[in-house]
Design a protein around this motif. Structure first.
Motif, PDB file in Angstrom:
ATOM      1  N   ASP A  33       0.944  -1.182  -0.047  1.00  0.00           N
ATOM      2  CA  ASP A  33       0.073   0.010   0.091  1.00  0.00           C
ATOM      3  C   ASP A  33       0.919   1.436   0.021  1.00  0.00           C
ATOM      4  OD1 ASP A  33      -2.452  -1.382   0.032  1.00  0.00           O
ATOM      5  OD2 ASP A  33      -2.432  -1.483   2.214  1.00  0.00           O
ATOM      6  N   CYS A  34       2.121   1.074  -0.049  1.00  0.00           N
ATOM      7  CA  CYS A  34       2.967   2.163   0.259  1.00  0.00           C
ATOM      8  C   CYS A  34       3.901   2.327  -1.122  1.00  0.00           C
ATOM      9  CB  CYS A  34       3.668   2.171   1.544  1.00  0.00           C
ATOM     10  SG  CYS A  34       4.435   3.760   2.090  1.00  0.00           S
ATOM     11  N   CYS A  35       5.175   1.950  -0.787  1.00  0.00           N
ATOM     12  CA  CYS A  35       6.114   2.028  -1.870  1.00  0.00           C
ATOM     13  C   CYS A  35       6.164   1.125  -2.852  1.00  0.00           C
ATOM     14  CB  CYS A  35       7.627   2.165  -1.308  1.00  0.00           C
ATOM     15  SG  CYS A  35       7.951   3.936  -0.170  1.00  0.00           S
ATOM     16  N   ALA A  36       5.518   0.024  -2.716  1.00  0.00           N
ATOM     17  CA  ALA A  36       5.703  -1.062  -3.902  1.00  0.00           C
ATOM     18  C   ALA A  36       4.783  -0.563  -4.999  1.00  0.00           C
ATOM     19  CB  ALA A  36       4.963  -2.292  -3.173  1.00  0.00           C
ATOM     20  N   ARG A  37       3.553   0.388  -4.584  1.00  0.00           N
ATOM     21  CA  ARG A  37       2.887   1.125  -5.591  1.00  0.00           C
ATOM     22  C   ARG A  37       3.666   1.745  -6.764  1.00  0.00           C
ATOM     23  NH1 ARG A  37      -0.857   5.458  -2.906  1.00  0.00           N
ATOM     24  NH2 ARG A  37       1.075   5.776  -1.248  1.00  0.00           N
ATOM     25  N   TYR A  38       4.607   2.384  -6.107  1.00  0.00           N
ATOM     26  CA  TYR A  38       5.677   3.072  -7.065  1.00  0.00           C
ATOM     27  C   TYR A  38       6.718   2.351  -7.690  1.00  0.00           C
ATOM     28  CZ  TYR A  38       3.477   6.689  -4.334  1.00  0.00           C
ATOM     29  OH  TYR A  38       2.428   7.355  -3.741  1.00  0.00           O
ATOM     30  N   HIS A  39       7.199   1.256  -7.132  1.00  0.00           N
ATOM     31  CA  HIS A  39       8.161   0.391  -7.493  1.00  0.00           C
ATOM     32  C   HIS A  39       7.377  -0.391  -8.796  1.00  0.00           C
ATOM     33  CE1 HIS A  39      10.527  -0.067  -3.661  1.00  0.00           C
ATOM     34  NE2 HIS A  39      10.397   1.311  -4.036  1.00  0.00           N
ATOM     35  N   HIS A  40       6.146  -0.800  -8.402  1.00  0.00           N
ATOM     36  CA  HIS A  40       5.838  -1.790  -9.544  1.00  0.00           C
ATOM     37  C   HIS A  40       4.584  -1.290 -10.285  1.00  0.00           C
ATOM     38  CE1 HIS A  40       8.459  -4.748  -7.672  1.00  0.00           C
ATOM     39  NE2 HIS A  40       7.823  -4.440  -6.449  1.00  0.00           N
ATOM     40  N   PRO A  44       3.555   7.365 -10.905  1.00  0.00           N
ATOM     41  CA  PRO A  44       4.795   7.959 -10.276  1.00  0.00           C
ATOM     42  C   PRO A  44       4.525   8.398  -8.869  1.00  0.00           C
ATOM     43  CG  PRO A  44       3.906   9.348 -11.841  1.00  0.00           C
ATOM     44  CD  PRO A  44       2.942   8.272 -12.029  1.00  0.00           C
ATOM     45  N   ALA A  45       5.341   8.783  -8.108  1.00  0.00           N
ATOM     46  CA  ALA A  45       5.410   9.251  -6.771  1.00  0.00           C
ATOM     47  C   ALA A  45       4.755  10.535  -7.028  1.00  0.00           C
ATOM     48  CB  ALA A  45       6.779   9.351  -6.029  1.00  0.00           C
ATOM     49  N   PRO A  46       3.696  11.183  -6.288  1.00  0.00           N
ATOM     50  CA  PRO A  46       3.225  12.454  -6.300  1.00  0.00           C
ATOM     51  C   PRO A  46       4.035  13.576  -5.783  1.00  0.00           C
ATOM     52  CG  PRO A  46       2.041  11.446  -4.559  1.00  0.00           C
ATOM     53  CD  PRO A  46       2.934  10.271  -5.283  1.00  0.00           C
ATOM     54  N   THR A  47       4.793  13.420  -4.799  1.00  0.00           N
ATOM     55  CA  THR A  47       6.016  14.443  -4.245  1.00  0.00           C
ATOM     56  C   THR A  47       7.289  13.937  -4.083  1.00  0.00           C
ATOM     57  OG1 THR A  47       5.736  13.557  -2.161  1.00  0.00           O
ATOM     58  CG2 THR A  47       3.859  15.153  -2.684  1.00  0.00           C
ATOM     59  N   ALA A  48       8.047  14.773  -3.954  1.00  0.00           N
ATOM     60  CA  ALA A  48       9.585  14.462  -3.968  1.00  0.00           C
ATOM     61  C   ALA A  48       9.812  13.519  -2.764  1.00  0.00           C
ATOM     62  CB  ALA A  48      10.460  15.931  -3.925  1.00  0.00           C
ATOM     63  N   GLU A  49       9.121  13.980  -1.660  1.00  0.00           N
ATOM     64  CA  GLU A  49       9.293  13.099  -0.435  1.00  0.00           C
ATOM     65  C   GLU A  49       8.789  11.663  -0.732  1.00  0.00           C
ATOM     66  OE1 GLU A  49       7.993  12.304   4.215  1.00  0.00           O
ATOM     67  OE2 GLU A  49       7.709  14.383   3.337  1.00  0.00           O
ATOM     68  N   ALA A  50       7.885  11.483  -1.253  1.00  0.00           N
ATOM     69  CA  ALA A  50       7.156  10.387  -1.400  1.00  0.00           C
ATOM     70  C   ALA A  50       8.226   9.357  -2.551  1.00  0.00           C
ATOM     71  CB  ALA A  50       5.684  10.044  -2.231  1.00  0.00           C
ATOM     72  N   THR A  96      11.709  18.821   4.358  1.00  0.00           N
ATOM     73  CA  THR A  96      11.640  19.022   2.908  1.00  0.00           C
ATOM     74  C   THR A  96      11.263  20.564   2.513  1.00  0.00           C
ATOM     75  OG1 THR A  96       9.322  18.883   3.198  1.00  0.00           O
ATOM     76  CG2 THR A  96      10.358  16.846   2.959  1.00  0.00           C
ATOM     77  N   THR A  97      11.486  20.869   1.262  1.00  0.00           N
ATOM     78  CA  THR A  97      11.265  21.953   0.566  1.00  0.00           C
ATOM     79  C   THR A  97      10.788  21.977  -0.528  1.00  0.00           C
ATOM     80  OG1 THR A  97      13.575  22.574  -0.237  1.00  0.00           O
ATOM     81  CG2 THR A  97      13.147  23.388   1.829  1.00  0.00           C
ATOM     82  N   GLY A  98       9.644  22.711  -0.934  1.00  0.00           N
ATOM     83  CA  GLY A  98       9.029  22.361  -2.364  1.00  0.00           C
ATOM     84  C   GLY A  98       8.575  21.060  -2.521  1.00  0.00           C
ATOM     85  N   GLY A  99       8.701  20.493  -3.864  1.00  0.00           N
ATOM     86  CA  GLY A  99       8.401  18.992  -3.853  1.00  0.00           C
ATOM     87  C   GLY A  99       6.839  18.631  -3.631  1.00  0.00           C
ATOM     88  N   THR A 107      13.471  19.512  -2.300  1.00  0.00           N
ATOM     89  CA  THR A 107      14.673  18.874  -1.678  1.00  0.00           C
ATOM     90  C   THR A 107      14.043  17.875  -0.501  1.00  0.00           C
ATOM     91  OG1 THR A 107      15.015  20.613  -0.195  1.00  0.00           O
ATOM     92  CG2 THR A 107      16.293  20.688  -2.113  1.00  0.00           C
ATOM     93  N   VAL A 108      14.855  17.109  -0.155  1.00  0.00           N
ATOM     94  CA  VAL A 108      14.558  16.351   1.073  1.00  0.00           C
ATOM     95  C   VAL A 108      15.870  16.081   1.803  1.00  0.00           C
ATOM     96  CG1 VAL A 108      13.541  14.046   2.120  1.00  0.00           C
ATOM     97  CG2 VAL A 108      12.688  15.101  -0.252  1.00  0.00           C
ATOM     98  N   ALA A 109      15.883  16.105   3.152  1.00  0.00           N
ATOM     99  CA  ALA A 109      17.007  15.948   3.958  1.00  0.00           C
ATOM    100  C   ALA A 109      16.654  14.914   4.711  1.00  0.00           C
ATOM    101  CB  ALA A 109      17.273  17.198   4.979  1.00  0.00           C
ATOM    102  N   PHE A 110      17.503  13.465   4.833  1.00  0.00           N
ATOM    103  CA  PHE A 110      16.875  12.596   5.485  1.00  0.00           C
ATOM    104  C   PHE A 110      18.339  12.062   5.966  1.00  0.00           C
ATOM    105  CE2 PHE A 110      18.227  11.241   1.303  1.00  0.00           C
ATOM    106  CZ  PHE A 110      18.954  10.137   1.660  1.00  0.00           C
ATOM    107  N   ARG A 111      18.028  10.859   7.045  1.00  0.00           N
ATOM    108  CA  ARG A 111      19.029  10.158   7.749  1.00  0.00           C
ATOM    109  C   ARG A 111      18.626   8.754   7.484  1.00  0.00           C
ATOM    110  NH1 ARG A 111      18.813  12.451  12.897  1.00  0.00           N
ATOM    111  NH2 ARG A 111      20.112  14.129  12.183  1.00  0.00           N
ATOM    112  N   ALA A 112      19.471   7.815   6.927  1.00  0.00           N
ATOM    113  CA  ALA A 112      19.017   6.544   6.753  1.00  0.00           C
ATOM    114  C   ALA A 112      20.232   5.861   7.331  1.00  0.00           C
ATOM    115  CB  ALA A 112      19.119   6.266   5.060  1.00  0.00           C
ATOM    116  N   HIS A 113      19.694   4.762   8.311  1.00  0.00           N
ATOM    117  CA  HIS A 113      20.185   3.789   9.201  1.00  0.00           C
ATOM    118  C   HIS A 113      20.448   2.435   8.527  1.00  0.00           C
ATOM    119  CE1 HIS A 113      19.799   6.666  12.754  1.00  0.00           C
ATOM    120  NE2 HIS A 113      18.803   7.106  11.968  1.00  0.00           N
ATOM    121  N   TYR A 114      21.720   1.872   8.418  1.00  0.00           N
ATOM    122  CA  TYR A 114      22.037   0.570   8.087  1.00  0.00           C
ATOM    123  C   TYR A 114      22.729  -0.005   8.919  1.00  0.00           C
ATOM    124  CZ  TYR A 114      26.558   2.798   7.065  1.00  0.00           C
ATOM    125  OH  TYR A 114      27.724   3.411   7.340  1.00  0.00           O
TER     126      TYR A 114
END
Length: 146
Positions: A33-40, A44-50, A96-99, A107-114
């Motif tokens: 219901d979330c990101c897979a709909r854009y993957h498959h 397209p994603a409606p916003t820069a953050e999406a 986020t700004t704009g998008g 733009t989207v500023a993020f932190r990704a943990h791995y």
């Protein structure tokens, strides 16, 4: 993208992401219901953050095709190798700004943990997105790390 110095910790075992799994991007929805709909899906994603969230999820599920398809042709690499030893653990969207659906840039500023080979780390980026052929695409990292 810049990475902070990793902290030694055991690498957690990450189960395979299925349609009913929580979405790796961290929103309270299933992957289907979330990101897979854009993957498959055809939409397209409606916003820069999406788009940024869907790209993070694509790294988590190793969807190389989505990553390349959503990369601006002027900055897209010819190929992309995803390290199978890297497990993406958590995403934090910082700003986020704009998008929005009404903007052409954002733009989207993020932190990704791995986790990688027994160490945990954090990658931070301030990503720039633009509209290309009517869809949001990743352009580059704006001004380096946040």
């Amino acid at each position: 993208m810049s990475r902070r110095r990793p902290r030694p910790r055991p690498t957690p075992v990450t189960p395979a992401v299925t349609a009913s799994s929580p979405c790796p991007c961290g929103l309270p929805a299933s992957y289907a219901d979330c990101c897979a709909r854009y993957h498959h899906g055809p939409s397209p994603a409606p916003t820069a953050e999406a788009l940024m969230r869907s790209r993070y999820s694509a790294f988590a599920v190793r969807d190389r095709a989505h990553l390349l398809r959503t990369w601006h042709p002027d900055t897209r690499p010819e190929g992309l190798e995803l390290d199978p030893a890297t497990r993406w653990l958590r995403l934090e969207v910082l700003a986020t700004t704009g998008g929005s659906p009404f903007h052409t840039e954002g733009t989207v500023a993020f932190r990704a943990h791995y986790a990688e080979r027994g160490d945990e780390g954090v990658m931070e980026e301030h990503s720039r997105f633009v509209r290309h052929a009517g869809a949001w695409v990743y352009l580059d990292a704006a001004g380096g790390a946040v």
